[in-house]
Design a protein around this motif. Structure first.
Motif, mmCIF file in Angstrom:
data_model
loop_
_atom_site.group_PDB
_atom_site.id
_atom_site.type_symbol
_atom_site.label_atom_id
_atom_site.label_comp_id
_atom_site.label_asym_id
_atom_site.label_seq_id
_atom_site.Cartn_x
_atom_site.Cartn_y
_atom_site.Cartn_z
ATOM 1 N N ASN A 27 0.835 -1.213 0.000
ATOM 2 C CA ASN A 27 0.000 0.000 0.000
ATOM 3 C C ASN A 27 0.865 1.257 0.000
ATOM 4 N N LEU A 28 1.957 1.206 0.749
ATOM 5 C CA LEU A 28 2.837 2.369 0.864
ATOM 6 C C LEU A 28 3.430 2.758 -0.488
ATOM 7 N N LEU A 29 3.659 1.776 -1.334
ATOM 8 C CA LEU A 29 4.222 2.050 -2.657
ATOM 9 C C LEU A 29 3.240 2.814 -3.540
ATOM 10 N N SER A 30 1.977 2.758 -3.188
ATOM 11 C CA SER A 30 0.978 3.577 -3.895
ATOM 12 C C SER A 30 0.836 4.956 -3.267
ATOM 13 N N ILE A 31 1.132 5.055 -1.972
ATOM 14 C CA ILE A 31 0.982 6.331 -1.252
ATOM 15 C C ILE A 31 2.160 7.262 -1.531
ATOM 16 N N VAL A 32 3.377 6.712 -1.436
ATOM 17 C CA VAL A 32 4.586 7.515 -1.679
ATOM 18 C C VAL A 32 4.885 7.451 -3.172
ATOM 19 N N LYS A 33 4.770 8.572 -3.840
ATOM 20 C CA LYS A 33 4.820 8.613 -5.307
ATOM 21 C C LYS A 33 6.262 8.570 -5.807
ATOM 22 N N ARG A 34 6.679 7.412 -6.249
ATOM 23 C CA ARG A 34 8.077 7.233 -6.673
ATOM 24 C C ARG A 34 8.462 8.203 -7.791
ATOM 25 N N GLU A 35 7.511 8.476 -8.673
ATOM 26 C CA GLU A 35 7.814 9.369 -9.802
ATOM 27 C C GLU A 35 8.211 10.766 -9.350
ATOM 28 N N ASN A 36 7.791 11.167 -8.146
ATOM 29 C CA ASN A 36 8.139 12.498 -7.633
ATOM 30 C C ASN A 36 9.563 12.563 -7.095
ATOM 31 N N PHE A 37 10.192 11.407 -6.929
ATOM 32 C CA PHE A 37 11.558 11.351 -6.391
ATOM 33 C C PHE A 37 12.589 10.991 -7.461
ATOM 34 N N VAL A 38 12.114 10.727 -8.666
ATOM 35 C CA VAL A 38 12.996 10.385 -9.782
ATOM 36 C C VAL A 38 13.342 11.671 -10.529
ATOM 37 N N PRO A 39 14.609 11.874 -10.926
ATOM 38 C CA PRO A 39 14.940 13.060 -11.723
ATOM 39 C C PRO A 39 14.007 13.185 -12.929
ATOM 40 N N ALA A 40 13.628 14.414 -13.239
ATOM 41 C CA ALA A 40 12.616 14.667 -14.282
ATOM 42 C C ALA A 40 12.949 13.969 -15.597
ATOM 43 N N ALA A 41 14.223 13.903 -15.947
ATOM 44 C CA ALA A 41 14.633 13.297 -17.219
ATOM 45 C C ALA A 41 14.320 11.805 -17.267
ATOM 46 N N TYR A 42 14.136 11.184 -16.105
ATOM 47 C CA TYR A 42 13.915 9.736 -16.047
ATOM 48 C C TYR A 42 12.514 9.377 -15.553
ATOM 49 N N ARG A 43 11.631 10.343 -15.529
ATOM 50 C CA ARG A 43 10.281 10.101 -15.011
ATOM 51 C C ARG A 43 9.579 8.961 -15.741
ATOM 52 N N GLU A 44 9.852 8.824 -17.038
ATOM 53 C CA GLU A 44 9.201 7.782 -17.842
ATOM 54 C C GLU A 44 9.604 6.377 -17.390
ATOM 55 N N LEU A 50 14.793 -1.088 -12.922
ATOM 56 C CA LEU A 50 16.104 -0.493 -13.204
ATOM 57 C C LEU A 50 16.591 0.282 -11.988
ATOM 58 N N GLU A 51 17.893 0.542 -11.970
ATOM 59 C CA GLU A 51 18.455 1.482 -11.008
ATOM 60 C C GLU A 51 18.492 2.843 -11.704
ATOM 61 N N VAL A 52 17.561 3.709 -11.345
ATOM 62 C CA VAL A 52 17.414 5.001 -12.040
ATOM 63 C C VAL A 52 18.592 5.903 -11.688
ATOM 64 N N PRO A 53 19.249 6.512 -12.712
ATOM 65 C CA PRO A 53 20.405 7.373 -12.443
ATOM 66 C C PRO A 53 20.016 8.640 -11.674
ATOM 67 N N LEU A 54 20.935 9.066 -10.809
ATOM 68 C CA LEU A 54 20.811 10.337 -10.095
ATOM 69 C C LEU A 54 21.833 11.322 -10.663
ATOM 70 N N PRO A 55 21.663 12.622 -10.415
ATOM 71 C CA PRO A 55 22.503 13.631 -11.071
ATOM 72 C C PRO A 55 23.996 13.503 -10.781
#
Length: 217
Positions: A27-44, A50-55
């Motif tokens: 349930n928590l994975l639906s509450i905390v929006k992962r897309e809001n914590f991913v760099p904008a370039a990798y939102r898709e 994957l391990e999403v790159p950070l700046p």
């Protein structure tokens, strides 16, 4: 991209098959929006396996790894948590929803600012971000109920273990390439610790991680 469908697919196709069956975690994975914590370039690819790159060249952990660690730590509402390796702030946000207070530490000023901004923008008020080298833990605030090391440790320093309360749990990725062990360590008493190997993976070592001693001939 249909964000809610992508989130549903992440939970059902990546996370649940990885033995993450705690409904509160799912349930928590639906509450905390992962897309809001991913760099904008990798939102898709916020929900990709994957391990999403950070700046800064680091990466967010795989979603399934984050969820499994969260389940294994079983954080409770009265507990204080130390996270080492703030990254984008996402893991701190997940932990904060289950804990009384989270302190997350990162050695990178850029990631500290990113995590602070993401946590503030997502309304997480019980997590703070500190700048510093947490590779040997963070004595200020110790002892902690829970310690979550969100980066690899070639060896687990004794100093980190000593910062756990009795009954406290620590999650860490211990070892070197190609395979490391995700371990959950419980402090039994002043001198004894119980170690559980949960799964094998590879996670980039923390900057400043303690290295194993080298043999001299």
């Amino acid at each position: 991209m249909n964000i809610e469908q992508a989130r549903f697919n992440m939970i059902e196709q990546q996370i649940r098959p990885w033995d993450v069956l705690d409904q509160d975690v799912l349930n928590l994975l639906s509450i905390v929006k992962r897309e809001n914590f991913v760099p904008a370039a990798y939102r898709e690819i916020a929900f990709a396996d994957l391990e999403v790159p950070l700046p800064t060249g680091e990466h967010m952990l795989f979603p399934r790894v984050e969820a499994r660690i969260l389940q294994e730590l079983a954080v409770k509402k009265h507990e204080t948590v130390l996270e080492i390796g703030a990254g984008s702030g996402y893991m701190a946000a997940l932990l904060a929803h289950r804990a009384r207070h989270v302190l997350t530490v990162d050695i990178s000023p850029e990631l500290v600012e990113l995590a602070k901004r993401n946590l503030a923008e997502n309304g997480v008020t019980n997590a703070e971000v500190a700048l510093g080298d947490g590779a040997r833990g963070w004595p200020t605030g110790a002892p902690y109920d829970v310690i979550c090391v969100s980066g690899g440790l070639p060896v687990l320093p004794q100093e980190i273990l000593e910062q756990l309360k009795i009954g406290g749990r620590l999650a860490a990725f211990v070892g070197t390439a190609p395979v490391m062990k995700a371990q959950v360590i419980t402090r039994i008493d002043e001198k004894q610790f119980r170690v559980a190997d949960v799964f094998e993976t590879f996670v980039e070592p923390l900057a400043g991680a303690v290295q194993p001693p080298r043999f001299k001939f």
